[in-house]
Design an enzyme around this catalytic site. Sequence first.
Site, PDB file in Angstrom:
ATOM      1  N   GLY A  66       0.836  -1.203   0.000  1.00 38.07           N
ATOM      2  CA  GLY A  66       0.000   0.000   0.000  1.00 38.07           C
ATOM      3  C   GLY A  66       0.867   1.248   0.000  1.00 38.07           C
ATOM      4  CG  LEU A  67      -0.701   4.789  -1.954  1.00 34.29           C
ATOM      5  CD1 LEU A  67      -1.819   5.837  -2.018  1.00 34.29           C
ATOM      6  CD2 LEU A  67       0.351   5.071  -3.025  1.00 34.29           C
ATOM      7  CB  SER A  68       4.155   6.446   2.012  1.00 33.90           C
ATOM      8  OG  SER A  68       4.681   6.977   3.204  1.00 33.90           O
TER       9      SER A  68
ATOM     10  N   GLY B 253      -1.030   2.622   6.324  1.00 30.40           N
ATOM     11  CA  GLY B 253      -1.231   1.909   7.588  1.00 30.40           C
ATOM     12  C   GLY B 253      -0.594   0.533   7.642  1.00 30.40           C
ATOM     13  CE  LYS B 254       3.507   0.198   3.184  1.00 27.37           C
ATOM     14  NZ  LYS B 254       3.005   1.592   3.164  1.00 27.37           N
TER      15      LYS B 254
ATOM     16  CB  SER C  82       5.943  -4.274  -2.406  1.00 28.43           C
ATOM     17  OG  SER C  82       4.830  -4.391  -1.556  1.00 28.43           O
TER      18      SER C  82
HETATM   19  N1  LIG Z   1      -7.505   1.710   9.918  1.00 35.18           N
HETATM   20  C1  LIG Z   1      -6.224   2.067  10.003  1.00 35.18           C
HETATM   21  N2  LIG Z   1      -5.246   1.175   9.731  1.00 35.18           N
HETATM   22  C2  LIG Z   1      -3.952   1.550   9.810  1.00 35.18           C
HETATM   23  N3  LIG Z   1      -3.525   2.788  10.151  1.00 35.18           N
HETATM   24  C3  LIG Z   1      -4.457   3.715  10.436  1.00 35.18           C
HETATM   25  C4  LIG Z   1      -5.834   3.401  10.372  1.00 35.18           C
HETATM   26  N4  LIG Z   1      -6.531   4.514  10.695  1.00 35.18           N
HETATM   27  C5  LIG Z   1      -5.625   5.465  10.945  1.00 35.18           C
HETATM   28  N5  LIG Z   1      -4.376   5.014  10.813  1.00 35.18           N
HETATM   29  C6  LIG Z   1      -3.168   5.830  11.016  1.00 35.18           C
HETATM   30  O1  LIG Z   1      -2.513   6.001   9.753  1.00 35.18           O
HETATM   31  C7  LIG Z   1      -1.094   6.081   9.954  1.00 35.18           C
HETATM   32  C8  LIG Z   1      -0.436   4.995   9.112  1.00 35.18           C
HETATM   33  O2  LIG Z   1       0.963   5.082   9.271  1.00 35.18           O
HETATM   34  P1  LIG Z   1       1.922   3.847   9.004  1.00 35.18           P
HETATM   35  O3  LIG Z   1       3.277   4.274   9.430  1.00 35.18           O
HETATM   36  O4  LIG Z   1       1.348   2.600   9.582  1.00 35.18           O
HETATM   37  O5  LIG Z   1       1.843   3.766   7.404  1.00 35.18           O
HETATM   38  P2  LIG Z   1       2.740   2.895   6.413  1.00 35.18           P
HETATM   39  O6  LIG Z   1       1.795   2.329   5.408  1.00 35.18           O
HETATM   40  O7  LIG Z   1       3.582   1.929   7.169  1.00 35.18           O
HETATM   41  O8  LIG Z   1       3.642   4.003   5.699  1.00 35.18           O
HETATM   42  P3  LIG Z   1       5.156   3.879   5.127  1.00 35.18           P
HETATM   43  O9  LIG Z   1       5.051   3.173   3.808  1.00 35.18           O
HETATM   44  O10 LIG Z   1       5.585   5.290   4.945  1.00 35.18           O
HETATM   45  O11 LIG Z   1       5.974   3.131   6.122  1.00 35.18           O
HETATM   46  C9  LIG Z   1      -0.835   5.900  11.441  1.00 35.18           C
HETATM   47  O12 LIG Z   1      -0.704   7.173  12.021  1.00 35.18           O
HETATM   48  C10 LIG Z   1      -2.120   5.192  11.920  1.00 35.18           C
HETATM   49  O13 LIG Z   1      -2.401   5.442  13.271  1.00 35.18           O
HETATM   50 MG   LIG Z   2       5.616   1.676   7.374  1.00 38.00          MG
END
Ligand SMILES: Nc1ncnc2c1ncn2[C@@H]1O[C@H](COP(=O)(O)OP(=O)(O)OP(=O)(O)O)[C@@H](O)[C@H]1O
Ligand SMILES: [Mg+2]
Length: 194
Positions: free
Chosen positions: A24-26, A29-30, A98
């Site tokens: 998923g995108l940055s 929420g991954k 990815s």
């Molecule tokens: N339903 C949800 N699932 C996951 N994250 C959520 C949700 N609702 C809100 N959020 C918030 O969205 C943000 C997601 O950030 P996270 O670091 O997990 O993203 P990421 O996909 O890992 O980004 P990156 O690719 O930059 O590492 C967090 O602040 C989280 O609390």
């Molecule tokens: Mg991340």
Amino acid sequence: MTPVGAAERRRRAGHDGAVVWITGLSGAGKTTLAQALERALFDRGCGVFVLDGDKVRHGLCADLGFSLPERSENVRRIGEVARLYYEAGQIAIVSVISPLRADRARARALIPAPHFIEVHCDCPLAVCEARDPKGLYRKARAGLLPEFTGITSPYEAPEAPDVLLDSAAASVEQEVGRLMAELQRRGIVADSIH
Ligand SMILES: Nc1ncnc2c1ncn2[C@@H]1O[C@H](COP(=O)(O)OP(=O)(O)OP(=O)(O)O)[C@@H](O)[C@H]1O
Ligand SMILES: [Mg+2]
């Protein structure tokens, strides 16, 4: 002396090896989801570990940048490490953007079905950008981060993910519930606590 086989590992661990691949995108929420799923599986007694893109880039892939070929190599290495976890009978949760379908397909090809679960942590770009948990979108919009996924670098969403999550609508708890149910449905973890 025979090598330790998958069935023996399964008997001792009480669950099967698997790779849960979250794309998923940055900001979608991954990492948040991966850590919550890791906690839930660990609390059930499972051998589980998160392979997170950020962490991997500090070590295993510290030599790689963010061009598409380097992202492919990053994903290839993570896929190979996930395969080793799978072969060790562990549940590897991969949380990495990815962005390219072909790279994710290559990771899938390393793991026998049904032990590879592709999860699309879907979230509109505008929501990811509003969340901006690491301030990366702000930097990307200011031109400080070239080749930023969704802005100046492509993201190819899965066409048929095993699990599609809408992180703008569902709670983290609901998402973990969906993934736990999928692991149970596939017979990777037992329905009840063992
Ligand atoms: N339903 C949800 N699932 C996951 N994250 C959520 C949700 N609702 C809100 N959020 C918030 O969205 C943000 C997601 O950030 P996270 O670091 O997990 O993203 P990421 O996909 O890992 O980004 P990156 O690719 O930059 O590492 C967090 O602040 C989280 O609390
Ligand atoms: Mg991340």
